[in-house]
Design a protein around this motif. Structure first.
Motif, PDB file in Angstrom:
ATOM      1  N   LYS A  42      91.144  87.965   7.062  1.00  0.00           N
ATOM      2  CA  LYS A  42      90.957  86.821   6.170  1.00  0.00           C
ATOM      3  C   LYS A  42      91.562  85.531   6.710  1.00  0.00           C
ATOM      4  O   LYS A  42      91.161  84.446   6.304  1.00  0.00           O
ATOM      5  CB  LYS A  42      91.564  87.113   4.797  1.00  0.00           C
ATOM      6  N   SER A  45      88.953  83.179   7.928  1.00  0.00           N
ATOM      7  CA  SER A  45      87.886  82.795   7.011  1.00  0.00           C
ATOM      8  C   SER A  45      87.981  81.304   6.703  1.00  0.00           C
ATOM      9  O   SER A  45      88.594  80.888   5.725  1.00  0.00           O
ATOM     10  CB  SER A  45      87.981  83.608   5.718  1.00  0.00           C
ATOM     11  N   SER A  46      87.398  80.500   7.563  1.00  0.00           N
ATOM     12  CA  SER A  46      87.361  79.055   7.332  1.00  0.00           C
ATOM     13  C   SER A  46      85.962  78.553   7.655  1.00  0.00           C
ATOM     14  O   SER A  46      85.225  79.171   8.419  1.00  0.00           O
ATOM     15  CB  SER A  46      88.391  78.333   8.195  1.00  0.00           C
ATOM     16  N   GLU A  64      85.991  87.114   2.847  1.00  0.00           N
ATOM     17  CA  GLU A  64      86.222  85.797   2.247  1.00  0.00           C
ATOM     18  C   GLU A  64      87.554  85.816   1.498  1.00  0.00           C
ATOM     19  O   GLU A  64      87.870  86.776   0.790  1.00  0.00           O
ATOM     20  CB  GLU A  64      85.071  85.487   1.290  1.00  0.00           C
ATOM     21  N   LYS A  65      88.340  84.749   1.637  1.00  0.00           N
ATOM     22  CA  LYS A  65      89.607  84.645   0.921  1.00  0.00           C
ATOM     23  C   LYS A  65      89.348  84.511  -0.579  1.00  0.00           C
ATOM     24  O   LYS A  65      88.317  83.984  -0.994  1.00  0.00           O
ATOM     25  CB  LYS A  65      90.395  83.421   1.388  1.00  0.00           C
ATOM     26  N   ASP A  67      90.761  82.547  -2.786  1.00  0.00           N
ATOM     27  CA  ASP A  67      90.644  81.166  -3.268  1.00  0.00           C
ATOM     28  C   ASP A  67      89.290  80.556  -2.895  1.00  0.00           C
ATOM     29  O   ASP A  67      88.733  79.752  -3.647  1.00  0.00           O
ATOM     30  CB  ASP A  67      91.794  80.298  -2.760  1.00  0.00           C
ATOM     31  N   GLN A  68      88.733  80.964  -1.761  1.00  0.00           N
ATOM     32  CA  GLN A  68      87.401  80.480  -1.383  1.00  0.00           C
ATOM     33  C   GLN A  68      86.344  81.053  -2.319  1.00  0.00           C
ATOM     34  O   GLN A  68      85.415  80.348  -2.716  1.00  0.00           O
ATOM     35  CB  GLN A  68      87.089  80.854   0.065  1.00  0.00           C
TER      36      GLN A  68
END
Length: 105
Positions: A42, A45-46, A64-65, A67-68
């Motif tokens: 993670k 994951s950006s 996917e994080k 918060d995302q």
């Protein structure tokens, strides 16, 4: 191949440097500079990393994080679709984690 960074630095900023130096050996011919897929945790994951991989036509297997996910869902239909995630392929990452643990020991 690996890139050594300071202990307090994150791994994600070194991602493009590692990808630039990456060579996948073949039995014949020159090594490939573009793998079929990338398995990452993670921390990678950006949007920038996913865009980089998409431009190079490399499949990303990165969860996917939370918060995302929350931000995407909060935006509703404007948030877009979630990124594709292959659970079975991601299980192979365990082998890499065990190898890194042995190197650290």
């Amino acid at each position: 191949m690996f890139v050594l960074t300071p202990g307090q630095a994150g791994d994600a900023p070194a991602f493009t440097d590692v990808m630039a130096r990456l060579r996948v050996p073949r039995s014949l011919g020159r090594p490939r500079t573009r793998p079929d897929l990338i398995l990452a945790d993670k921390a990678y994951s950006s949007r920038a990393i996913r865009d980089h991989l998409r431009r190079r036509d490399i499949r990303a297997v990165i969860p996917e994080k939370a918060d995302q996910q929350t931000n995407r869902r909060r935006r509703g239909p404007a948030g877009g679709r979630p990124p594709v995630f292959d659970c079975e392929a991601y299980k192979q990452r365990n082998t890499v984690e065990r190898c890194i643990n042995r190197l650290k020991q």
